[in-house]
Design an enzyme around this catalytic site. Structure first.
Site, PDB file in Angstrom:
ATOM      1  N   GLY A  90       0.820  -1.195   0.000  1.00  0.00           N
ATOM      2  CA  GLY A  90       0.000   0.000   0.000  1.00  0.00           C
ATOM      3  C   GLY A  90       0.860   1.254   0.000  1.00  0.00           C
ATOM      4  N   SER A  91       0.393   2.290   0.679  1.00  0.00           N
ATOM      5  CA  SER A  91       1.061   3.589   0.603  1.00  0.00           C
ATOM      6  C   SER A  91       2.433   3.630   1.270  1.00  0.00           C
ATOM      7  CB  SER A  91       0.179   4.670   1.231  1.00  0.00           C
ATOM      8  OG  SER A  91      -0.781   5.101   0.307  1.00  0.00           O
ATOM      9  N   THR A  92       2.793   2.614   2.034  1.00  0.00           N
ATOM     10  CA  THR A  92       4.155   2.592   2.574  1.00  0.00           C
ATOM     11  C   THR A  92       5.175   2.499   1.440  1.00  0.00           C
ATOM     12  OG1 THR A  92       4.093   0.177   2.864  1.00  0.00           O
ATOM     13  CG2 THR A  92       3.444   1.533   4.750  1.00  0.00           C
TER      14      THR A  92
ATOM     15  N   LYS B 190       5.028   4.302  -1.299  1.00  0.00           N
ATOM     16  CA  LYS B 190       5.204   5.617  -1.909  1.00  0.00           C
ATOM     17  C   LYS B 190       6.547   6.244  -1.528  1.00  0.00           C
ATOM     18  CE  LYS B 190       0.228   6.465  -2.008  1.00  0.00           C
ATOM     19  NZ  LYS B 190      -0.912   7.114  -1.340  1.00  0.00           N
TER      20      LYS B 190
ATOM     21  N   GLU C 220      -5.798   4.023   0.772  1.00  0.00           N
ATOM     22  CA  GLU C 220      -5.580   3.803  -0.654  1.00  0.00           C
ATOM     23  C   GLU C 220      -6.899   3.409  -1.323  1.00  0.00           C
ATOM     24  OE1 GLU C 220      -2.221   4.300   1.171  1.00  0.00           O
ATOM     25  OE2 GLU C 220      -3.390   2.559   1.679  1.00  0.00           O
TER      26      GLU C 220
END
Length: 606
Positions: A304-306, A308, A602
Site C-alpha cells: 500500500g502507501s508505505t 510511496k 488507498e
C-alpha cells in the site's frame, strides 16, 4: 540202557574266552574315552585359541555395552543476558521387553508408576518382545523417573536426556521456534542454528548385569561436546511490549493476524519480532501450523502507501524531483488512466501538491504520476536496491523473497499502481529493512538476529536523499498528516501509513484490508525503525493511521525509554515547523485526526 552224560568244555578254555571278551570291552571303552578326550582337547583348543576372540566378543556383546553420554543444548539469551531457551535434565525410561515379560507379576506395579494400565503396558511389551531396547517413557522428571526405577523391575533402566524450556512462552515463540523430543531444532532460530546449539553427544562403554543395570564404567569412547550458547539481538523487554500491544489491538479489532518488527537502524539488529496468532513452544502438540508460522518473515502483503516512500526515493534520485518541486496536479481526487479510476480519498481532492505533499496527504494520484514519469528499469532497480523482490538474507528458515515483477514486463497501469503499493508483495521484515536503510543515511544492512552480527552495509541512496526523505516523512505524523496518532511525546517521528485492499479471486476485496505503518524515531537522529501490519481488521476502523500507527506509538514510547534514547523534541513541535502539502509551513491549523487518517487510505479500482 543208561547213557553216559556228554563231556563239557574244559574249565581252562572257558576262562580264556572270558578274559579275551573282557579285554576287548576294556579296549573299546579306552578307545572311546581316548577319542572323547581328543575331541575335548580339540574343542578346548578351538575355544581357547582358535576362536578365542570371537567368543570374547560374543561375551562382551552380552555384558559390555556402548551407551551415549547426553549433552546439554546451548542456552539462547536475549541481548541483555536473559535466558530465552534453556535445557533441563530429564530421564527417559528404557526397557528390555522380554525381561519384563519374564517377570509378568511386576507389570501391574510398573504400569501404575508409569500412569498406564497393565493391559496396555503388556500389549506394548509383547509387540516389541523381539527387541533388546525400547522406550517406555520419554523425558520424565527426575523424581518421577526415580519412582519407576526404585521398583527394581528387571530390564527397566533410566537414560539421561534434556528437554527444552522457553521461559517467555508464546511471546518469543516465532523467533525461537522449538525442538523435537530428540532435542533437534524444528522451527525458527532453533532450526537455523541447530548445529551450533546441539553439540555432540559423547559415548562410553559399560558393563551391564543380567538385569540390564550398569555395574561398571569401562572407558570413555568419545568425550561429550556440549552445545554452544547463542546471544540474540532480541530485547526481551521490547519483545514483550510489542507482543502485548499488538495482541490487544488484534483483540479489540477482531483482526485475523498481525506482525511487528523493530530494528536498530545502525546495525540491522532485530530488537523485536512478533507474529500473531501464536502458540506455546513448551507444549507444541495441538497447535495448528498457521499458529506456528512466523508471518513477519514468511507471509507477504501488498505494501500500500508505505511503498510511496520508495517511489519518491526513485524520483529524488532521478533528479527530476526535489522535496518542494515540481508541483503535481492531483486534481479533484479522480484520475482516469487506461480505463481505471485512480483516486484519492480526500473529499474534493488535494489539488496541486509538492512531492512532500504527496507523502503528507498519501496521494495515490501523485505517486502514480511520479512513477510513470520515471524510466521503468530505473524504478525497478531502486525498488530492488531497497531489498524488494529478494530475501533479506536474515537466514531465518522459510523466509519469503516477496514478489517484484521484472520491469520489462510492466504495463503502464501496473507501473502506476505499483507506485502506490499494488502489484508487488513484501514481507514486514523487508519493509523494516527498507525504512531502516533510509534512517541510516541510505546505508542498507542485512538484518540479523545475533547481537553484534552486523555487516559493513551497502550504500543504496546518497546521504542527502535519505535525509530529505526522512524529513519529508516527518510531515506524515505532524498536524495535517495522515498518521498523527503515531506521535510520541518529546520525540519527532517520521513514518508512512498504508491501507491496502486484500487480494481475492478476480481482483480485490472491497471491504477487507491490510493496515500498515512504518516509522522512524527519533527522526532527527534515527535509532529505531518499527513496522506494524494488521491483517483484515473486522471493524469500521481499518486505516493504517488509525489501526497500526497507535500500536507503533505505544510500543516505541516504551522502547525509547528502555533504551534510554535522548528526546529530540522538547519544548517545540518540529524544527522550523512541518511543511504543508503545498510546500509552505503548516502554521497552527490542524485537521481532526479522523480526517487526517482517512486521507491515508488507498483507493483502487480492481
Amino acid at each position: 540202557m543208561n547213557r553216559l552224560p556228554r563231556p563239557t568244555a574244559k574249565p581252562a578254555a572257558r576262562r580264556q574266552s572270558a578274559n579275551l571278551s573282557t579285554r576287548r570291552r576294556m579296549l573299546l571303552v579306552i578307545g572311546v574315552l581316548g577319542v572323547a578326550s581328543i575331541g575335548l582337547v580339540a574343542r578346548a583348543f578351538d575355544l581357547q585359541v582358535v576362536r578365542k576372540q570371537f567368543y570374547q566378543d560374543q561375551g562382551d556383546a552380552r555384558f559390555l555395552r556402548e551407551v551415549p553420554i547426553a549433552v546439554s543444548r546451548g542456552t539462547i539469551y536475549d541481548r541483555n543476558g536473559e535466558p530465552l531457551a534453556v535445557s533441563t535434565p530429564m530421564v527417559s525410561i528404557t526397557v528390555v521387553p522380554s525381561e519384563v515379560l519374564a517377570n509378568a507379576d511386576r507389570i501391574p506395579a510398573l504400569a501404575q508408576a508409569l500412569g498406564t494400565s497393565p493391559d496396555e503396558l503388556k500389549n506394548y511389551l509383547e509387540q516389541r518382545a523381539d527387541r533388546e531396547f525400547a522406550y517406555l517413557r520419554r523425558q520424565m522428571s527426575p523424581d518421577a523417573a526415580q519412582a519407576v526405577l526404585a521398583l527394581g523391575v528387571p530390564g527397566v533402566n533410566g537414560q539421561r536426556e534434556y528437554k527444552r524450556y522457553y521461559p517467555s512462552g508464546e511471546v518469543t515463540a516465532h523467533v525461537l521456534g522449538f525442538t523435537n523430543i530428540d532435542d533437534h531444532g524444528q522451527e525458527g532460530l532453533e532450526l537455523a542454528f541447530d548445529n551450533w546449539l546441539s553439540g555432540k553427544p559423547g559415548a562410553k562403554r559399560v558393563i551391564r548385569d543380567r538385569m540390564g543395570h550398569i555395574v561398571e564404567d569401562v572407558e570413555q569412547v568419545r568425550a561429550p561436546q556440549p552445545g554452544q550458547n547463542l546471544t540474540l539481538s532480541i530485547d526481551r523487554r521490547i519483545q514483550f511490549l510489542a507482543y502485548s500491544e499488538l495482541k490487544k489491538q488484534l483483540d479489540d479489532l477482531n483482526a485475523d493476524s498481525g506482525e511487528m518488527v523493530i530494528m536498530d537502524v545502525h546495525t540491522g539488529e532485530i530488537l523485536a519480532m512478533v507474529s500473531l496468532p501464536t502458540y506455546n513452544p513448551n507444549v507444541v502438540t495441538g497447535s495448528a501450523p498457521a499458529q506456528r508460522r512466523n508471518r513477519a518473515v514468511t507471509d507477504v502483503v501488498e505494501p500500500g502507501s508505505t511503498m510511496k516512500t520508495f517511489t519518491m526515493a526513485a524520483g529524488l534520485s532521478s533528479g527530476k524531483y526535489t522535496p518542494t518541486a515540481p508541483m503535481i496536479d492531483t486534481g479533484n481526487g479522480h484520475w482516469y488512466f487506461m480505463g481505471k479510476d485512480i483516486r484519492d480519498v480526500e473529499s474534493g481532492g488535494n489539488g496541486n501538491l509538492t512531492p512532500t505533499g504527496v507523502l503528507t496527504k498519501s496521494s495515490n494520484i501523485g505517486a502514480a504520476k511520479i512513477a510513470l514519469s520515471l524510466d521503468s528499469k530505473f524504478l525497478y532497480d531502486t525498488y530492488r536496491a531497497f531489498g524488494f523482490g529478494e530475501s533479506t538474507g536474515s537466514g531465518f528458515p522459510g523466509e519469503s523473497a516477496g514478489y517484484l515483477k521484472p520491469s520489462h514486463g510492466w504495463r503502464p497501469i501496473e507501473k502506476a499502481t505499483m507506485g502506490y503499493g499494488y502489484g508487488l508483495n513484501v514481507t514486514p521484515l523487508q519493509l523494516a529493512v527498507a525504512y531502516a536503510t533510509l534512517a541510516n543515511n541510505g546505508m542498507r544492512h542485512t538484518p540479523t538476529f545475533i547481537k553484534g552480527g552486523a555487516d559493513t552495509g551497502t550504500q543504496i541512496v546518497s546521504t542527502t536523499i535519505a535525509r530529505e526523505l526522512v524529513d519529508m516523512l516527518e510531515t506524515v505524523t505532524a498536524p495535517g498528516g495522515s498518521a498523527t496518532r503515531a506521535q510520541i511525546a518529546n520525540y519527532i517521528v517520521a513514518g508512512k501509513t498504508g491501507t491496502a485492499h486484500l487480494a481475492s479471486a478476480g481482483g480485490y476485496a472491497k471491504n477487507n484490508y491490510n493496515s500498515l505503518f512504518a516509522g522512524i524515531v527519533p527522526a532527527t537522529n534515527p535509532r529505531l525503525v518499527g513496522v506494524v501490519v494488521i491483517n483484515n481488521p473486522k471493524s469500521s476502523i481499518y486505516y493504517g493511521g488509525l489501526v497500526s500507527a497507535p500500536v507503533f506509538q505505544r510500543v516505541m514510547t516504551g522502547a525509547l525509554r528502555l533504551l534510554d534514547v535522548p528526546p529530540d523534541n522538547i519544548g517545540r513541535w518540529y524544527a522550523g515547523g512541518p511543511l504543508q502539502a503545498g510546500g509552505g509551513l503548516a502554521g497552527t491549523a490542524q485537521s481532526q485526526d479522523a480526517k487526517d487518517d482517512q486521507s491515508a487510505a488507498e483507493a483502487v479500482d480492481p
